[in-house]
Motif scaffolding. Structure first.
Motif, PDB file in Angstrom:
ATOM      1  N   SER A  65       0.822  -1.213   0.000  1.00  0.00           N
ATOM      2  CA  SER A  65       0.000   0.000   0.000  1.00  0.00           C
ATOM      3  C   SER A  65       0.852   1.259   0.000  1.00  0.00           C
ATOM      4  O   SER A  65       0.544   2.234  -0.694  1.00  0.00           O
ATOM      5  N   VAL A  66       1.944   1.251   0.782  1.00  0.00           N
ATOM      6  CA  VAL A  66       2.813   2.425   0.821  1.00  0.00           C
ATOM      7  C   VAL A  66       3.508   2.608  -0.524  1.00  0.00           C
ATOM      8  O   VAL A  66       3.625   3.736  -1.032  1.00  0.00           O
ATOM      9  N   ILE A  67       3.985   1.520  -1.131  1.00  0.00           N
ATOM     10  CA  ILE A  67       4.649   1.632  -2.438  1.00  0.00           C
ATOM     11  C   ILE A  67       3.683   2.192  -3.474  1.00  0.00           C
ATOM     12  O   ILE A  67       4.036   3.057  -4.285  1.00  0.00           O
ATOM     13  N   GLU A  68       2.444   1.719  -3.452  1.00  0.00           N
ATOM     14  CA  GLU A  68       1.449   2.245  -4.392  1.00  0.00           C
ATOM     15  C   GLU A  68       1.200   3.733  -4.148  1.00  0.00           C
ATOM     16  O   GLU A  68       1.099   4.519  -5.092  1.00  0.00           O
ATOM     17  N   ALA A  69       1.114   4.139  -2.883  1.00  0.00           N
ATOM     18  CA  ALA A  69       0.888   5.550  -2.567  1.00  0.00           C
ATOM     19  C   ALA A  69       2.050   6.409  -3.049  1.00  0.00           C
ATOM     20  O   ALA A  69       1.843   7.506  -3.585  1.00  0.00           O
TER      21      ALA A  69
END
Length: 443
Positions: free
Chosen positions: A287-291
């Protein structure tokens, strides 16, 4: 180099970076809204024809590429007929590496021999690419953004970021035009200004009609977006060297890479369409990488070209500083949200916070990026940079997804009361979802 050119490029970098930092958060804060209604029942009566999806930025990009390629053929016809194949009338105004024409190609020579009124093809020299270069670049960016998040693409296209990006790119293009002053410079600048007005209107219209769904959140969607990013970037680099620098004679060397990139894009599109609509929420690291990726693309939209040209035509320290500032603005808020358990729907529920997982993902990305950048010598540093960024993204997503699975266990579904991430689309009968306008609207 005229002293005004570096100053203009540096000023464009500074203003573009500030504009992105100020305006991008509003676009990023606009969430996907409520999902489109499921199971809509059509009213009694004749069954409407299935909805035909309107063209997206990829289709428009294909049209621009076809026009640029056709223009290269017409340039060759013009030079053969009006200048006897001698390009010195224009190359004396340009640096080395331009105008390797396909004048030895038999079909092109036949076309040149039979073309009526070749003098009318004079605008094909420099003028036509001046009009088409901006839509070529911005449509390529829109294609990548739509692959990652269709709703974000639509909101960005309707935001002030798009006309500001067109203005920033045009200033950078015109500064370089002025440095490479030639008999067509004034015409080129006027055409670039016209393109800066028309291109945002075109993309905004495409986005207004777009109804593509956002691929489900998770490692699979991110990996496909990363592969699509590489393929689009590789296609842009291949075409820049051939159809924008008038090197159609090199098309044979670049054709395998260009054709391979198109094949990869087609495969990515089909794979994305095959992803299930309902998937468990992504883990904290993914999720953080996508953000970070979403934030980075939107924040870099306005200053991207100014930063690129700033390394060669401006002050490199200013360009690198601007790029670093944008990168930090993309990474730090996502890391803070991840550490607080807000970046993913399961971040707070996992047995380990995301920072350790992100450290592992970052180490894996760096380990993949370094050899990718140095894999082969490149004529343009952008090719190595593209490989490094893609390798970093793919390796980081794979490592983050593995860490999420090992630490949290396999996800079995969405938490109670949480709908899977969706993007409202038109229903099969062709009518728009009543929630779409709210879903894509800016706050």
């Amino acid at each position: 180099m005229p002293p005004a050119v570096p100053l203009l490029i540096d000023a464009t970098v500074v203003v573009s970076v500030l504009a992105g930092l100020l305006l991008a958060p509003a676009v990023l804060r606009a969430g996907p809204g409520r999902p489109a209604p499921a199971g809509r029942v059509n009213p009694p009566g004749p069954v409407a024809r299935p909805h035909r999806r309107p063209p997206g930025p990829g289709a428009a990009l294909a049209v621009v590429i076809a026009l640029l390629t056709l223009n290269q053929v017409l340039v060759t016809v013009y030079v053969l007929r009006e200048h006897g194949g001698d390009t010195s009338f224009i190359t004396r105004h340009l640096p080395a590496g331009w105008f390797a024409l396909a004048d030895g190609n038999a079909p092109v020579r036949w076309l040149a021999a039979h073309w009526p009124a070749p003098r009318l093809l004079a605008p094909s020299v420099l003028r036509v690419p001046a009009l088409l270069e901006l839509p070529f670049v911005l449509l390529a960016f829109a294609t990548v953004l739509r692959m990652l998040d269709a709703g974000l693409y639509r909101r960005t296209a309707r935001s002030p970021l798009l006309p500001l990006a067109a203005a920033s790119y045009t200033v950078a293009f015109c500064a370089v035009e002025w440095q490479l002053h030639n008999p067509y410079t004034v015409d080129d600048i006027l055409l670039r200004v016209l393109s800066a007005v028309l291109t945002p209107l075109l993309i905004r219209r495409l986005a207004a009609r777009d109804d593509a769904r956002t691929p489900p959140a998770g490692a699979a969607g991110l990996l496909l977006s990363g592969v699509g990013l590489w393929a689009t970037g590789r296609l842009v680099l291949a075409l820049y060297d051939t159809v924008l620098l008038y090197n159609l004679g090199r098309i044979g060397a670049e054709l395998p890479a260009a054709a391979g990139s198109v094949a990869v894009l087609v495969a990515v599109r089909r794979a994305r369409a095959a992803l299930p609509a309902a998937r468990p929420p992504a883990g904290p690291a993914v999720s953080v990488i996508e953000a970070v990726l979403r934030r980075g693309l939107v924040l870099f939209l306005v200053p991207a070209l100014a930063v690129r040209y700033g390394t060669g035509f401006g002050t490199p320290a200013v360009a690198l500083g601007g790029g670093l500032l944008v990168l930090l603005a993309a990474v730090l808020p996502a890391l803070r949200a991840g550490a607080a358990g807000r970046a993913g729907t399961r971040g707070a529920a996992g047995r380990s916070g995301p920072l350790g997982r992100l450290a592992l993902a970052g180490a894996a990305g760096l380990a993949a990026a370094y050899p990718a950048a140095r894999w082969v010598p490149d004529a343009y540093y952008e090719a190595g940079l593209l490989r490094a960024v893609t390798a970093f993204l793919l390796a980081a997503v794979a490592a983050g997804a593995l860490a999420d699975r090992l630490l949290d266990g396999p996800a079995t579904g969405s938490p109670a009361g949480t709908a899977p991430r969706t993007d409202p689309v038109r229903t099969p009968d062709g009518h728009s979802s009543p929630d779409r306008k709210q879903a894509d609207s800016l706050p």
